[in-house]
Design a protein around this motif. Structure first.
Motif, PDB file in Angstrom:
ATOM      1  N   MET A  15       0.849  -1.175   0.000  1.00 20.78           N
ATOM      2  CA  MET A  15       0.000   0.000   0.000  1.00 20.78           C
ATOM      3  C   MET A  15       0.895   1.238   0.000  1.00 20.78           C
ATOM      4  SD  MET A  15      -3.140   1.604   1.128  1.00 20.78           S
ATOM      5  CE  MET A  15      -3.924   0.085   0.938  1.00 20.78           C
ATOM      6  N   PRO A  16       0.717   2.139  -0.974  1.00 23.44           N
ATOM      7  CA  PRO A  16       1.518   3.356  -0.998  1.00 23.44           C
ATOM      8  C   PRO A  16       1.213   4.217   0.218  1.00 23.44           C
ATOM      9  CG  PRO A  16       0.167   3.168  -2.983  1.00 23.44           C
ATOM     10  CD  PRO A  16      -0.187   2.046  -2.082  1.00 23.44           C
ATOM     11  N   ARG A  17       2.238   4.841   0.753  1.00 20.22           N
ATOM     12  CA  ARG A  17       2.042   5.670   1.932  1.00 20.22           C
ATOM     13  C   ARG A  17       1.741   7.124   1.568  1.00 20.22           C
ATOM     14  NH1 ARG A  17       4.311   3.083   6.828  1.00 20.22           N
ATOM     15  NH2 ARG A  17       4.846   1.021   6.148  1.00 20.22           N
ATOM     16  N   ASP A  18       1.593   7.395   0.283  1.00 19.12           N
ATOM     17  CA  ASP A  18       1.267   8.761  -0.094  1.00 19.12           C
ATOM     18  C   ASP A  18      -0.247   8.916  -0.165  1.00 19.12           C
ATOM     19  OD1 ASP A  18       0.385   7.921  -2.685  1.00 19.12           O
ATOM     20  OD2 ASP A  18       2.455   7.861  -3.344  1.00 19.12           O
ATOM     21  N   SER A  19      -0.695  10.069  -0.531  1.00 22.51           N
ATOM     22  CA  SER A  19      -2.125  10.377  -0.479  1.00 22.51           C
ATOM     23  C   SER A  19      -2.809  10.373  -1.840  1.00 22.51           C
ATOM     24  CB  SER A  19      -2.313  11.740   0.184  1.00 22.51           C
ATOM     25  OG  SER A  19      -1.654  12.732  -0.579  1.00 22.51           O
ATOM     26  N   ARG A  20      -2.185   9.779  -2.863  1.00 20.50           N
ATOM     27  CA  ARG A  20      -2.794   9.824  -4.199  1.00 20.50           C
ATOM     28  C   ARG A  20      -4.156   9.129  -4.243  1.00 20.50           C
ATOM     29  NH1 ARG A  20       1.786   7.596  -7.894  1.00 20.50           N
ATOM     30  NH2 ARG A  20       2.141   6.431  -5.995  1.00 20.50           N
ATOM     31  N   ILE A  21      -4.278   7.982  -3.576  1.00 25.06           N
ATOM     32  CA  ILE A  21      -5.569   7.281  -3.575  1.00 25.06           C
ATOM     33  C   ILE A  21      -6.599   8.115  -2.836  1.00 25.06           C
ATOM     34  CG2 ILE A  21      -6.791   5.222  -2.790  1.00 25.06           C
ATOM     35  CD1 ILE A  21      -4.109   3.704  -3.115  1.00 25.06           C
ATOM     36  N   GLN A  22      -6.218   8.640  -1.688  1.00 23.59           N
ATOM     37  CA  GLN A  22      -7.123   9.463  -0.878  1.00 23.59           C
ATOM     38  C   GLN A  22      -7.600  10.664  -1.688  1.00 23.59           C
ATOM     39  OE1 GLN A  22      -9.047   9.464   1.507  1.00 23.59           O
ATOM     40  NE2 GLN A  22      -8.442  10.647   3.262  1.00 23.59           N
TER      41      GLN A  22
END
Length: 86
Positions: free
Chosen positions: A1-8
């Motif tokens: 799971m990417p730790r950045d906020s792109r999905i959010q």
């Protein structure tokens, strides 16, 4: 799971994140969990593998609320986690 906020950022409020993967659960170990840890140990040199609680924590840290997390009745006992953006 990417730790950045792109999905959010990509999902509207109320949008869903679905994770379907082979994960381990120390609370309810199965023969598949043991074999997966053994496989990781042989291939990667350690006994680690993705845990369902670790995945839940990362999803919640990314700003989602986990709605459902359950082991799927499949050959390997995959997990399904459904989370919503709030």
């Amino acid at each position: 799971m990417p730790r950045d906020s792109r999905i959010q950022e990509a999902l509207p409020s109320g949008g869903a994140l679905v994770v379907y993967d082979l994960m381990t659960d120390p609370a309810t170990p199965t023969v598949h969990d043991v074999l997966q840890r053994l496989s990781h140990g042989l291939l990667r040199g350690d006994g680690s593998s993705s845990g369902v609680e670790e995945c839940r924590a990362e999803i919640e840290e990314a700003g989602f609320r986990v709605r459902q997390a359950e082991r799927i009745d499949s050959l390997l006992g995959d997990w399904l986690i459904v989370a919503a953006k709030f």
